[in-house]
Design a protein around this motif. Structure first.
Motif, PDB file in Angstrom:
ATOM      1  N   ALA A  12     -14.383   0.761  -5.358  1.00  0.00           N
ATOM      2  CA  ALA A  12     -13.219   1.435  -5.595  1.00  0.00           C
ATOM      3  C   ALA A  12     -12.583   2.486  -4.672  1.00  0.00           C
ATOM      4  CB  ALA A  12     -13.648   2.442  -6.932  1.00  0.00           C
ATOM      5  N   GLY A  13     -11.644   3.293  -5.235  1.00  0.00           N
ATOM      6  CA  GLY A  13     -11.137   4.088  -4.165  1.00  0.00           C
ATOM      7  C   GLY A  13     -11.691   5.564  -4.256  1.00  0.00           C
ATOM      8  N   THR A  14     -11.457   6.344  -2.990  1.00  0.00           N
ATOM      9  CA  THR A  14     -12.011   7.698  -2.997  1.00  0.00           C
ATOM     10  C   THR A  14     -11.076   8.698  -3.776  1.00  0.00           C
ATOM     11  OG1 THR A  14     -10.782   8.225  -0.809  1.00  0.00           O
ATOM     12  CG2 THR A  14     -13.124   7.083  -0.646  1.00  0.00           C
ATOM     13  N   ASP A  15     -11.503   9.819  -3.891  1.00  0.00           N
ATOM     14  CA  ASP A  15     -10.632  11.038  -4.525  1.00  0.00           C
ATOM     15  C   ASP A  15     -10.910  12.258  -3.536  1.00  0.00           C
ATOM     16  OD1 ASP A  15      -9.692  13.276  -5.582  1.00  0.00           O
ATOM     17  OD2 ASP A  15     -10.561  12.819  -7.519  1.00  0.00           O
ATOM     18  N   ALA A  45      -5.499  10.772  -0.945  1.00  0.00           N
ATOM     19  CA  ALA A  45      -5.297  12.035  -0.749  1.00  0.00           C
ATOM     20  C   ALA A  45      -4.895  12.558  -2.122  1.00  0.00           C
ATOM     21  CB  ALA A  45      -4.244  12.415   0.040  1.00  0.00           C
ATOM     22  N   GLN A  46      -5.850  13.471  -2.732  1.00  0.00           N
ATOM     23  CA  GLN A  46      -5.774  13.692  -4.321  1.00  0.00           C
ATOM     24  C   GLN A  46      -6.308  14.960  -4.676  1.00  0.00           C
ATOM     25  OE1 GLN A  46      -6.963  11.197  -8.558  1.00  0.00           O
ATOM     26  NE2 GLN A  46      -7.275  10.297  -6.447  1.00  0.00           N
ATOM     27  N   ASN A  47      -5.861  15.737  -5.658  1.00  0.00           N
ATOM     28  CA  ASN A  47      -6.604  16.756  -6.160  1.00  0.00           C
ATOM     29  C   ASN A  47      -6.739  17.016  -7.601  1.00  0.00           C
ATOM     30  OD1 ASN A  47      -3.966  17.604  -6.317  1.00  0.00           O
ATOM     31  ND2 ASN A  47      -4.062  18.908  -4.569  1.00  0.00           N
ATOM     32  N   GLY A 215     -12.647   8.055 -17.386  1.00  0.00           N
ATOM     33  CA  GLY A 215     -12.727   6.649 -17.476  1.00  0.00           C
ATOM     34  C   GLY A 215     -13.704   6.323 -16.370  1.00  0.00           C
ATOM     35  N   ASP A 216     -13.547   6.802 -15.228  1.00  0.00           N
ATOM     36  CA  ASP A 216     -14.671   6.331 -13.928  1.00  0.00           C
ATOM     37  C   ASP A 216     -16.022   6.807 -14.571  1.00  0.00           C
ATOM     38  OD1 ASP A 216     -12.212   6.259 -11.827  1.00  0.00           O
ATOM     39  OD2 ASP A 216     -12.027   8.180 -12.960  1.00  0.00           O
ATOM     40  N   THR A 217     -16.036   8.059 -15.221  1.00  0.00           N
ATOM     41  CA  THR A 217     -17.357   8.583 -15.419  1.00  0.00           C
ATOM     42  C   THR A 217     -18.190   7.869 -16.713  1.00  0.00           C
ATOM     43  OG1 THR A 217     -16.812  10.726 -14.726  1.00  0.00           O
ATOM     44  CG2 THR A 217     -18.656  10.468 -16.451  1.00  0.00           C
TER      45      THR A 217
HETATM   46  C1  LIG Z   1      -9.382   6.807  -6.779  1.00  0.00           C
HETATM   47  C2  LIG Z   1      -9.091   7.029  -8.150  1.00  0.00           C
HETATM   48  N1  LIG Z   1      -9.778   6.114  -9.003  1.00  0.00           N
HETATM   49  C3  LIG Z   1      -9.413   6.182 -10.344  1.00  0.00           C
HETATM   50  C4  LIG Z   1      -8.600   7.137 -10.817  1.00  0.00           C
HETATM   51  C5  LIG Z   1      -8.583   7.191 -12.164  1.00  0.00           C
HETATM   52  O1  LIG Z   1      -9.354   8.283 -12.745  1.00  0.00           O
HETATM   53  C6  LIG Z   1      -8.222   8.215  -9.803  1.00  0.00           C
HETATM   54  N2  LIG Z   1      -7.330   9.212 -10.357  1.00  0.00           N
HETATM   55  N3  LIG Z   1      -8.258   8.002  -8.481  1.00  0.00           N
END
Ligand SMILES: Cc1ncc(CO)c(N)n1
Ligand SMILES: Nc1ncnc2c1ncn2[C@@H]1O[C@H](COP(=O)(O)OP(=O)(O)OP(=O)(O)O)[C@@H](O)[C@H]1O
Length: 274
Positions: A12-15, A45-47, A215-217
């Motif tokens: 998956a992707g990182t947050d 790059a997310q918050n 959703g990820d959880t």
């Molecule tokens: C990297 C990533 N994966 C999944 C989601 C969906 O929750 C998110 N916001 N960011």
């Protein structure tokens, strides 16, 4: 004493904010008593306010991460999350076919809560045609199920129809999540099993804006429970209870859609040592 925890994998992707994607998966698996490994497909790059930027990993590095894990670990179940674009989806499909990583849970992540695209439009058909047939379980939310089936989901009949369509397209079990059913007091999810049995998982909608990573959880929890040896039905029930509790017993992080409380304990913990 050396402990032996079941091992699971998130692809998956990182947050960077720590609430969704790989961080949510790793925290969930850890809390559910499962060791987690990861293939990083993209970095964001997310918050809690949104996604500020995203960068996909080079194909070669995706291949190498799979090779590193498969040559050393014993993965009992795996899940996919953010897969970014056609190149990355194809790389993941190729590696899933190459290695035995146990049952596959596909969370077909497309759009983040703030509206940022986590999967490009031209990758949706590849997810539908190449990834979905590999899935032991697929866990779309309502908008994702609409995209994957072409069905405009408006009510519970449409939800059932979409789930059957996803099964026809090759996914064995389907969890269609109702978290996005606006105007509803409920957070009801529909489950269609491989053998044709089905059920509704009913839950009250919790009134909170802290639903970043729901959703990820749930998909990570189900993956962990499958890695432990639970049946699909048991794993889904525990996943639903766990995510509900992580929302209910919220935490204060950030200024937007806050993350979940992954520390919660739910019924089922006592049967963790399978
Ligand atoms: C990297 C990533 N994966 C999944 C989601 C969906 O929750 C998110 N916001 N960011
Ligand atoms: N406000 C809420 N109250 C109770 N349960 C919720 C709420 N929001 C979502 N859920 C539940 O959380 C789980 C995840 O559903 P949701 O539809 O939010 O996933 P998602 O859209 O894929 O999440 P994400 O935005 O992380 O990708 C489902 O079981 C859903 O019913």
């Amino acid at each position: 004493m050396i402990n032996d925890y079941p091992q699971a994998l998130t692809i998956a992707g990182t947050d960077s904010g720590g609430g969704a994607g790989i961080p949510a998966d790793v925290k969930t698996m850890q809390m559910r008593g499962v060791y987690s490994a990861m293939v990083v497909v993209a970095v964001t790059a997310q918050n809690t306010l949104g996604v500020q930027d995203a960068f996909p990993m080079p194909e070669k590095l995706i291949d190498e991460q799979f090779a590193s894990i498969a040559s050393d670990l014993k993965i009992r179940a795996c899940k996919t999350g953010m897969l970014a674009d056609p190149i990355r989806v194809k790389a993941v499909v190729r590696n899933l076919k190459k290695y035995n990583l146990g049952p596959l849970i596909v969370d077909p992540v497309m759009v983040a809560k703030g509206g940022a695209k986590l999967l490009s439009d031209d990758a949706i058909a590849i997810v539908r045609n190449e990834l979905l047939p590999l899935a032991t379980l697929i866990t779309p939310n309502i908008p994702e199920a609409c995209e994957l089936t072409g069905i405009n989901i408006k009510d519970k009949t449409d939800i059932k129809r979409a789930a059957h369509e996803l099964q026809k397209r090759g996914a064995k079990n389907i969890l269609l999540k109702g978290g996005h059913a606006e105007n509803s007091q409920k957070a009801d999810d529909y489950v269609l099993f491989e053998d044709g049995n089905d059920m509704w998982l009913t839950a009250p909608r919790i009134n909170t804006k802290n639903t970043h990573g729901t959703g990820d959880t749930i998909s990570a929890c189900i993956t962990a429970e499958i890695a432990k040896g639970h049946s699909m039905e048991q794993a889904i029930m525990i996943g639903k209870t766990y995510v509900e509790q992580t929302i209910k017993e919220g935490i204060h992080v950030g200024h937007g859609h806050g993350p979940l409380n992954h520390w919660v304990k739910v019924k089922g913990d006592e049967i963790d040592d399978i």
